[in-house]
Design a protein around this motif. Structure first.
Motif, mmCIF file in Angstrom:
data_model
loop_
_atom_site.group_PDB
_atom_site.id
_atom_site.type_symbol
_atom_site.label_atom_id
_atom_site.label_comp_id
_atom_site.label_asym_id
_atom_site.label_seq_id
_atom_site.Cartn_x
_atom_site.Cartn_y
_atom_site.Cartn_z
ATOM 1 N N SER A 1 65.496 11.093 31.036
ATOM 2 C CA SER A 1 65.936 10.175 29.960
ATOM 3 C C SER A 1 66.779 10.941 28.941
ATOM 4 C CB SER A 1 64.749 9.544 29.239
ATOM 5 O OG SER A 1 63.861 8.994 30.152
ATOM 6 N N PHE B 1 70.356 11.845 30.328
ATOM 7 C CA PHE B 1 71.332 10.747 30.329
ATOM 8 C C PHE B 1 71.741 10.377 28.903
ATOM 9 C CE2 PHE B 1 69.697 9.694 34.702
ATOM 10 C CZ PHE B 1 70.908 9.966 35.341
ATOM 11 N N PHE B 2 70.778 10.426 27.991
ATOM 12 C CA PHE B 2 71.084 10.099 26.599
ATOM 13 C C PHE B 2 72.060 11.127 26.020
ATOM 14 C CE2 PHE B 2 70.073 9.277 22.071
ATOM 15 C CZ PHE B 2 70.241 7.899 22.092
ATOM 16 N N LYS C 1 74.189 12.832 27.730
ATOM 17 C CA LYS C 1 75.499 12.614 28.357
ATOM 18 C C LYS C 1 76.263 11.495 27.639
ATOM 19 C CE LYS C 1 76.897 13.050 32.458
ATOM 20 N NZ LYS C 1 77.321 13.255 33.819
ATOM 21 N N ILE C 2 75.538 10.472 27.219
ATOM 22 C CA ILE C 2 76.175 9.369 26.465
ATOM 23 C C ILE C 2 76.730 9.903 25.142
ATOM 24 C CG2 ILE C 2 75.644 7.301 25.083
ATOM 25 C CD1 ILE C 2 75.580 6.300 27.761
#
Lengths: 603, 42
Positions: free
Chosen positions: B20, B23-24, B26-27
């Motif tokens: 989690s 990915f966060f 990466k955003i």
């Protein structure tokens, strides 16, 4: 007025999408499902279903949404219509609006409970209450005729406040309303969740009973029972959990994604929102209710009582154990996090209706938001007034369970097989900020539709007690909770007419006691050993027609008078849902005719 | 807690937290697309 909604920031979109997925089920449904389906071993089918069904469906819904948005379609009827020449798809797309209004009608009621319980935690209503008092507080609260604060129709009032708040926020639009709430609500939810989870993990042995130890609760939740992996019921439970936790098959993801431009990413956004939901569920959700409950009430109590009602009927009592101030603070955090989990989901439910009315009838945002609130109110008030008659549960089943599975199955077939996976894949990877593994192309074509068809069939013909092993190897018996069982009211064996002049026994046995007090007649039916099977109470105005010692069969009259049977309320709730579905179909038809006039028919 | 339960819990929760978080992150660090994009404030 054309639909000019836009997201403010990418992080706002991801938080709103994660907020749409994170709901009360993350904290209440997941741990109970895990406990009932193999403990730590449940996580294996859970993650497998997440990879093979959850992620592909998230990507499918995001892709469908962004594809639709390009033609200025922001709700599923005309998004789906634009994906194939056959125009019946727009009526399949009706599910993407219907489900949201149907679910919002009862979901806002639960949300209003959390709001009310925050209020009661602040004014320390629960301080000093026993466990039974806390439990009966809830029963009193949902009984519209009673009031816990002296305010008449308290539960109705909180419901109206909650619905009004949702309507107001929706009228502020995506970036000015929904996104702002997500940006405040999600961080607070995670913060409250972490604080409560730390307390749950560190609580340890409270000494209140032999097994009152939060670590026993965690052990119960995480101890892997690998033999359970061979049980189909566990796999069905895991697939169901993934489905509902990610808010799949609702039409909200498509609506949110329809405001994303083609060159912007959807693949990474979908993954981030999906995993964030997983974090809230697996890390936070698993560390609060079960450990804290076992810590104070013991494992046996939790095994018998684990369920949704624990949130309201048990947790305030447990927080009481931490003293007046800390208990009150923990109550605010717990019900506050449930409130944020609820409101970020209910706001999402308003957007498909608003998108549809703004696109097709050029309605202004406030008008679209107000009518959503009005529709939810019309559909929702019966769930408040007839909560105990089963109205709420019927909505939950037909709008919140069956419709989702049906819609997701159709949209996956449309995307992968009719629209075509090559076009669909191109849509998904366009502007992607991550490399999407090609294997998912094949999963979307073969595995995900297969999963959904199996779930749909499983929902339709669930065997008794969900025991597939027995159904395949021994005898198949339909479960009352299956779609067919529900549809035919197979669990209702007596009092099958809406209105009657006699009330019949639903069980056979012997009347072990029949007596009256100043208010009611009571009939207690037991088996041959004297064990109580069922107790009936009817107002004194009715006539009791059995005596102690009488033998009764199913359908034997117990009372005479005028009765409105529970089946009436169940059918009424279905009629309301069906009327809503037809109403939206009519609107879609009108919009279609309008589009024909201005030559806006896709393909 | 038994060793099996403890290992399962730590492994699963750590894995989910790391994925989690990844990915966060990466955003947060993704390069914004050229204007006009989907976001009014970026």
């Amino acid at each position: 007025m054309a639909n000019r909604e836009q997201w403010g920031t990418r992080i706002g979109l991801v938080l709103a999408m994660a907020g749409n997925a994170v709901g009360l089920g993350n904290f209440l449904r997941f741990p109970v499902q895990a406990v009932q389906n193999g403990g730590g071993a449940f996580i294996i089918p859970y993650l497998v279903c997440f990879l093979l069904m959850g992620i592909p469906l998230l990507w499918i819904e995001w892709s469908i949404g962004r594809f639709g948005g390009r033609s200025n379609n922001h709700s599923t009827p005309f998004i789906m219509d634009s994906m194939d020449k056959r125009h019946f798809w727009k009526y399949v797309g009706v599910f993407g609006i219907f489900t949201n209004i149907g679910v919002a009608a009862y979901y806002c009621y639960i949300e209003s409970w959390t709001m009310s319980y925050v209020f009661h935690s602040i004014i320390q209503t629960f301080t000093g209450m026993s466990q039974d008092e806390v439990a009966s507080f809830f029963v009193k609260y949902v009984d519209v005729g009673q009031s816990t604060t002296g305010i008449p129709f308290e539960s109705v009032l909180f419901y109206l406040i909650c619905l009004g708040l949702n309507t107001y926020i929706l009228s502020r639009g995506l970036s000015g309303g929904v996104e702002k709430v997500a940006k405040i609500g999600m961080p607070l939810l995670i913060l409250f969740g972490i604080l409560l989870a730390v307390r749950g993990i560190t609580l340890g042995n409270t000494g209140l009973c032999a097994d009152c130890d939060s670590h026993i609760g965690m052990n119960f939740l995480w101890e892997p029972q690998f033999d359970k992996l061979l049980d189909l019921k566990v796999w069905f439970a895991a697939a169901g959990q993934i489905f509902f936790t990610l808010s799949l098959g609702m039409g909200t993801i498509q609506c949110y994604a329809s405001y994303v431009r083609s060159k912007d990413d959807i693949a990474l956004n979908a993954m981030t929102a999906g995993w964030m939901n997983g974090f809230v569920e697996i890390v936070l959700g698993a560390s609060i209710v079960i450990p804290i409950s076992v810590g104070y009430l013991g494992l046996d109590w939790v095994k018998e009582n684990a369920g949704f009602s624990m949130a309201f009927q048990t947790m305030p009592y447990l927080f009481n154990q931490w003293g007046a101030f800390l208990g009150s603070f923990a109550g605010v955090m717990w019900f506050g996090l449930l409130f944020f989990a609820g409101i970020t989901s209910s706001l999402a439910m308003g957007t498909p209706w608003m998108g549809f009315m703004q696109d097709e009838f050029r309605w202004s945002r406030p008008k679209a938001a107000f009518t959503f609130g009005l529709l939810v109110l019309i559909m929702g008030l019966p769930t408040v007034f007839f909560f105990q008659e089963g109205f709420f549960d019927e909505y939950d089943y037909w709008a919140g369970t069956a419709s989702l599975v049906i819609f997701a199955t159709f949209e996956t077939i449309l995307f992968s097989w009719i629209f075509g996976i090559e076009r669909g894949w191109k849509e998904l990877i366009q502007g992607a900020d991550m490399k999407v593994p090609v294997i998912f192309k094949y999963i979307m074509v073969f595995i995900t539709p297969l999963f959904l068809i199996i779930i749909l069939l499983g929902t339709l013909i669930t065997p008794k007690n969900g025991d597939w092993q027995k159904a395949f190897t021994e005898k198949y018996e339909l479960d009352h909770g299956s779609l067919i069982g529900k549809l035919t009211h197979s669990n209702i064996v007596a009092n099958r007419s809406w209105f009657s002049n006699r009330f019949e026994s639903e069980v056979s046995g012997i009347v072990i006691n029949a007596y009256s007090d100043q208010k009611n007649h009571y009939v207690i039916i037991g088996d041959e050993t004297g064990r109580v099977v069922k107790t009936y109470a009817q107002p004194i105005t009715k006539e009791m027609v059995v005596n102690t010692g009488d033998k009764v069969e199913i359908s034997t009259p117990l009372f005479r008078g005028r009765f409105v049977n529970p089946i009436f309320y169940l059918d009424l709730s279905r009629i309301m849902l069906l009327s809503l579905f037809i109403f939206i179909c009519v609107l879609v038809y009108k919009a279609y005719k309008k589009r024909q006039k201005i030559n806006r028919i896709p393909l | 807690m038994t060793t099996a339960a403890l290992i399962t819990m730590i492994t699963v929760q750590a894995l989910v937290t790391i994925i989690s978080g990844y990915f966060f992150w990466k955003i947060l660090t993704a390069k914004p697309k050229p204007e006009p994009d989907s976001y009014s404030e970026e």
